[in-house]
Design a protein around this motif. Structure first.
Motif, PDB file in Angstrom:
ATOM      1  N   THR A 204       3.296   2.053  -3.601  1.00  0.00           N
ATOM      2  CA  THR A 204       1.888   2.322  -3.302  1.00  0.00           C
ATOM      3  C   THR A 204       1.671   2.444  -1.803  1.00  0.00           C
ATOM      4  O   THR A 204       2.545   2.085  -0.999  1.00  0.00           O
ATOM      5  CB  THR A 204       0.992   1.205  -3.871  1.00  0.00           C
ATOM      6  OG1 THR A 204      -0.381   1.545  -3.684  1.00  0.00           O
ATOM      7  CG2 THR A 204       1.249  -0.126  -3.169  1.00  0.00           C
ATOM      8  N   GLN A 205       0.504   2.927  -1.431  1.00  0.00           N
ATOM      9  CA  GLN A 205       0.099   3.014  -0.035  1.00  0.00           C
ATOM     10  C   GLN A 205      -1.111   2.118   0.171  1.00  0.00           C
ATOM     11  O   GLN A 205      -2.091   2.208  -0.570  1.00  0.00           O
ATOM     12  CB  GLN A 205      -0.263   4.451   0.355  1.00  0.00           C
ATOM     13  CG  GLN A 205      -0.617   4.616   1.828  1.00  0.00           C
ATOM     14  CD  GLN A 205      -0.989   6.050   2.177  1.00  0.00           C
ATOM     15  OE1 GLN A 205      -1.407   6.820   1.317  1.00  0.00           O
ATOM     16  NE2 GLN A 205      -0.836   6.420   3.429  1.00  0.00           N
ATOM     17  N   SER A 206      -1.049   1.240   1.169  1.00  0.00           N
ATOM     18  CA  SER A 206      -2.136   0.301   1.436  1.00  0.00           C
ATOM     19  C   SER A 206      -3.405   1.032   1.854  1.00  0.00           C
ATOM     20  O   SER A 206      -3.377   1.917   2.700  1.00  0.00           O
ATOM     21  CB  SER A 206      -1.730  -0.685   2.534  1.00  0.00           C
ATOM     22  OG  SER A 206      -2.840  -1.455   2.944  1.00  0.00           O
ATOM     23  N   GLN A 207      -4.525   0.647   1.226  1.00  0.00           N
ATOM     24  CA  GLN A 207      -5.816   1.207   1.600  1.00  0.00           C
ATOM     25  C   GLN A 207      -6.175   0.865   3.040  1.00  0.00           C
ATOM     26  O   GLN A 207      -6.708   1.682   3.779  1.00  0.00           O
ATOM     27  CB  GLN A 207      -6.901   0.630   0.677  1.00  0.00           C
ATOM     28  CG  GLN A 207      -7.590   1.639  -0.203  1.00  0.00           C
ATOM     29  CD  GLN A 207      -8.818   1.024  -0.858  1.00  0.00           C
ATOM     30  OE1 GLN A 207      -8.943  -0.193  -0.983  1.00  0.00           O
ATOM     31  NE2 GLN A 207      -9.726   1.854  -1.280  1.00  0.00           N
ATOM     32  N   LYS A 208      -5.836  -0.360   3.435  1.00  0.00           N
ATOM     33  CA  LYS A 208      -6.257  -0.859   4.747  1.00  0.00           C
ATOM     34  C   LYS A 208      -5.401  -0.326   5.884  1.00  0.00           C
ATOM     35  O   LYS A 208      -5.917   0.125   6.908  1.00  0.00           O
ATOM     36  CB  LYS A 208      -6.227  -2.395   4.743  1.00  0.00           C
ATOM     37  CG  LYS A 208      -6.714  -3.030   6.024  1.00  0.00           C
ATOM     38  CD  LYS A 208      -6.743  -4.544   5.912  1.00  0.00           C
ATOM     39  CE  LYS A 208      -7.241  -5.180   7.200  1.00  0.00           C
ATOM     40  NZ  LYS A 208      -7.289  -6.661   7.115  1.00  0.00           N
ATOM     41  N   THR A 209      -4.071  -0.364   5.718  1.00  0.00           N
ATOM     42  CA  THR A 209      -3.172  -0.012   6.825  1.00  0.00           C
ATOM     43  C   THR A 209      -2.463   1.317   6.634  1.00  0.00           C
ATOM     44  O   THR A 209      -1.764   1.778   7.534  1.00  0.00           O
ATOM     45  CB  THR A 209      -2.104  -1.104   7.009  1.00  0.00           C
ATOM     46  OG1 THR A 209      -1.312  -1.186   5.802  1.00  0.00           O
ATOM     47  CG2 THR A 209      -2.748  -2.462   7.271  1.00  0.00           C
ATOM     48  N   GLN A 210      -2.609   1.920   5.454  1.00  0.00           N
ATOM     49  CA  GLN A 210      -1.971   3.204   5.132  1.00  0.00           C
ATOM     50  C   GLN A 210      -0.442   3.132   5.091  1.00  0.00           C
ATOM     51  O   GLN A 210       0.227   4.157   5.150  1.00  0.00           O
ATOM     52  CB  GLN A 210      -2.396   4.293   6.142  1.00  0.00           C
ATOM     53  CG  GLN A 210      -3.903   4.456   6.296  1.00  0.00           C
ATOM     54  CD  GLN A 210      -4.593   4.774   4.974  1.00  0.00           C
ATOM     55  OE1 GLN A 210      -4.202   5.684   4.272  1.00  0.00           O
ATOM     56  NE2 GLN A 210      -5.609   3.995   4.648  1.00  0.00           N
ATOM     57  N   THR A 211       0.111   1.922   5.032  1.00  0.00           N
ATOM     58  CA  THR A 211       1.569   1.787   4.983  1.00  0.00           C
ATOM     59  C   THR A 211       2.061   1.870   3.536  1.00  0.00           C
ATOM     60  O   THR A 211       1.375   1.448   2.612  1.00  0.00           O
ATOM     61  CB  THR A 211       2.017   0.429   5.574  1.00  0.00           C
ATOM     62  OG1 THR A 211       1.308  -0.622   4.900  1.00  0.00           O
ATOM     63  CG2 THR A 211       1.736   0.361   7.063  1.00  0.00           C
ATOM     64  N   TYR A 212       3.264   2.431   3.372  1.00  0.00           N
ATOM     65  CA  TYR A 212       3.868   2.577   2.048  1.00  0.00           C
ATOM     66  C   TYR A 212       4.736   1.357   1.733  1.00  0.00           C
ATOM     67  O   TYR A 212       5.453   0.859   2.594  1.00  0.00           O
ATOM     68  CB  TYR A 212       4.729   3.840   1.990  1.00  0.00           C
ATOM     69  CG  TYR A 212       3.931   5.124   1.965  1.00  0.00           C
ATOM     70  CD1 TYR A 212       3.471   5.661   0.750  1.00  0.00           C
ATOM     71  CD2 TYR A 212       3.625   5.794   3.136  1.00  0.00           C
ATOM     72  CE1 TYR A 212       2.739   6.830   0.723  1.00  0.00           C
ATOM     73  CE2 TYR A 212       2.873   6.973   3.121  1.00  0.00           C
ATOM     74  CZ  TYR A 212       2.439   7.485   1.911  1.00  0.00           C
ATOM     75  OH  TYR A 212       1.706   8.638   1.885  1.00  0.00           O
ATOM     76  N   THR A 213       4.663   0.898   0.497  1.00  0.00           N
ATOM     77  CA  THR A 213       5.519  -0.204   0.068  1.00  0.00           C
ATOM     78  C   THR A 213       6.144   0.142  -1.283  1.00  0.00           C
ATOM     79  O   THR A 213       5.566   0.876  -2.088  1.00  0.00           O
ATOM     80  CB  THR A 213       4.727  -1.523  -0.085  1.00  0.00           C
ATOM     81  OG1 THR A 213       3.671  -1.328  -1.033  1.00  0.00           O
ATOM     82  CG2 THR A 213       4.136  -1.975   1.228  1.00  0.00           C
ATOM     83  N   SER A 318       5.201  -6.294   2.750  1.00  0.00           N
ATOM     84  CA  SER A 318       3.802  -6.689   2.935  1.00  0.00           C
ATOM     85  C   SER A 318       2.988  -5.660   3.712  1.00  0.00           C
ATOM     86  O   SER A 318       1.757  -5.647   3.625  1.00  0.00           O
ATOM     87  CB  SER A 318       3.731  -8.033   3.675  1.00  0.00           C
ATOM     88  OG  SER A 318       4.210  -7.912   5.005  1.00  0.00           O
ATOM     89  N   GLY A 319       3.685  -4.796   4.475  1.00  0.00           N
ATOM     90  CA  GLY A 319       2.970  -3.785   5.254  1.00  0.00           C
ATOM     91  C   GLY A 319       2.442  -4.279   6.584  1.00  0.00           C
ATOM     92  O   GLY A 319       1.621  -3.620   7.223  1.00  0.00           O
ATOM     93  N   HIS A 320       2.913  -5.458   7.055  1.00  0.00           N
ATOM     94  CA  HIS A 320       2.481  -5.974   8.360  1.00  0.00           C
ATOM     95  C   HIS A 320       3.222  -5.253   9.493  1.00  0.00           C
ATOM     96  O   HIS A 320       4.386  -4.893   9.337  1.00  0.00           O
ATOM     97  CB  HIS A 320       2.772  -7.481   8.474  1.00  0.00           C
ATOM     98  CG  HIS A 320       1.788  -8.329   7.739  1.00  0.00           C
ATOM     99  ND1 HIS A 320       2.047  -8.872   6.502  1.00  0.00           N
ATOM    100  CD2 HIS A 320       0.537  -8.718   8.057  1.00  0.00           C
ATOM    101  CE1 HIS A 320       0.998  -9.579   6.092  1.00  0.00           C
ATOM    102  NE2 HIS A 320       0.074  -9.493   7.023  1.00  0.00           N
ATOM    103  N   ALA A 321       2.543  -5.087  10.606  1.00  0.00           N
ATOM    104  CA  ALA A 321       3.181  -4.521  11.799  1.00  0.00           C
ATOM    105  C   ALA A 321       4.143  -5.548  12.394  1.00  0.00           C
ATOM    106  O   ALA A 321       4.010  -6.760  12.148  1.00  0.00           O
ATOM    107  CB  ALA A 321       2.132  -4.143  12.837  1.00  0.00           C
TER     108      ALA A 321
END
Length: 357
Positions: A204-213, A318-321
């Motif tokens: 999926t792609q995070s709504q908040k950060t637009q990162t793919y996981t 987690s999609g964290h920077a």
């Protein structure tokens, strides 16, 4: 050409700024539109400033500086110093807000002042740069792997749950393994499921950060998906609002006996304040009272770190920077958890009687 007024009212300017943000005329530094949650916070700021202005019976004004005279500069410096003190006192003393919320409002106010200077070219000085934005570290509540196991396997307690509470529990268990935000979990559809070599993955792609996981699911999470696959055509899991979920997950946690008292603290002006569930009786909160939708993501991340997964891999999931302050809080919390477990082992070692040689 009419001359610009020397003094302007702050609130109409703030309303104009919010409208421009809503229409996409004002963007973030990265060129993307401001998130709806941030716009909502600006609207809260406007409401707070309006109520503050009414409560103090004063209009908040902005003066255009047409001269470099020191007396004018000193007057403005004092005006905004007094405003900051009065407004933060209103937030702390009248409304009983805590450091994080006050800090969030002050940061938004500073951004608005930057907009007036940079985008509107108003010479109003840089007094807003002295607006200190407080912050605090709020305690992290997580479900341990042992408790997660208990939730998954205790069939006797599950039989006592209502139909909706069973669904809430399933979403919670699923969330504790994928480390996704609640909003992203509610958006999952069958298109987000990938099966490779008989193993199931969520991509999926995070709504908040637009990162793919892309996360591999354990067997119990796969069972949850199969359980609802025929009940929901478009979504992967049952759908509940976050507010409803947060109310009901507390009931689930209580049913499973996670009711030990916890000391809940927040900070005002950097001073810890103990919060009680019942102020009159000084009754503390229980663990179940502190569990929310955020607990799922926090538990998943902390469990991964505590059980030895390297930080880079956990961040990818987690999609964290890489420089995320929030993520380092999880690292610190997980290390504390590990240290506690090691202390427990060391204590047991000291109690073992040596064998006779």
């Amino acid at each position: 050409m009419p001359r610009l007024k020397t003094e302007l009212e702050l609130l109409p300017l703030l309303r104009k700024y919010i409208n421009e943000v809503k229409k996409g005329k004002q963007l973030q530094k990265n060129g993307k539109r401001v998130k709806k949650s941030s716009i909502k916070n600006y609207e809260f700021l406007e409401l707070l400033l309006t109520r503050f202005s009414i409560s103090r019976n004063k209009t908040i004004r902005i003066k255009i500086l047409r001269t470099q005279r020191k007396t004018i500069f000193d007057e403005e410096k004092k005006y905004w110093k007094d405003f900051y003190f009065e407004f933060t006192s209103y937030l702390y003393d009248d409304l009983k807000h805590h450091d994080n919320y006050v800090g969030r409002m002050i940061k938004l106010l500073r951004t608005f002042f930057n907009y007036l200077i940079v985008e509107k070219g108003l010479n109003i000085g840089n007094f807003h740069k002295n607006f200190y934005a407080p912050s605090e570290e709020v305690g992290i509540v997580v479900i341990t792997p042992e408790r997660l196991n208990y939730l998954i396997h205790n069939q006797e307690i599950e039989k006592t749950l209502t139909k909706n509470l069973k669904k809430i529990k399933d979403i919670f268990v699923f969330g504790c393994t994928v480390a996704l935000r609640y909003s992203d979990i509610m958006l999952l559809s069958k298109a987000n499921v990938e099966v490779t070599n008989f193993k199931m993955f969520i991509k999926t792609q995070s709504q908040k950060t637009q990162t793919y996981t892309r996360v591999k699911l354990p067997e119990f999470s796969e069972k949850i998906i199969h359980k609802y696959s025929k009940l929901y055509v478009h979504k992967l899991l049952p759908q509940f609002s976050k507010a409803y979920f947060n109310r009901k997950i507390k009931v689930v946690m209580e049913k499973y006996g996670f009711t030990e008292p916890i000391i809940k603290t927040r900070q005002r002006r950097g001073i810890p304040v103990v919060l009680f569930k019942n102020n009159k009786t000084k009754q503390h909160y229980r663990f179940c009272d502190a569990v929310t939708s955020h607990t799922m993501r926090r538990s998943a991340i902390t469990t991964m770190l505590s059980l030895g997964m390297n930080e880079q891999t956990v961040r990818q999931i987690s999609g964290h920077a890489a420089n995320s302050k929030e993520f380092f809080r999880y690292v610190s919390f997980a290390q504390t958890f590990i240290d506690t477990e090691i202390d427990s082992v060391h204590e047991k070692l000291t109690k073992i009687k040596p064998e006779n040689t």
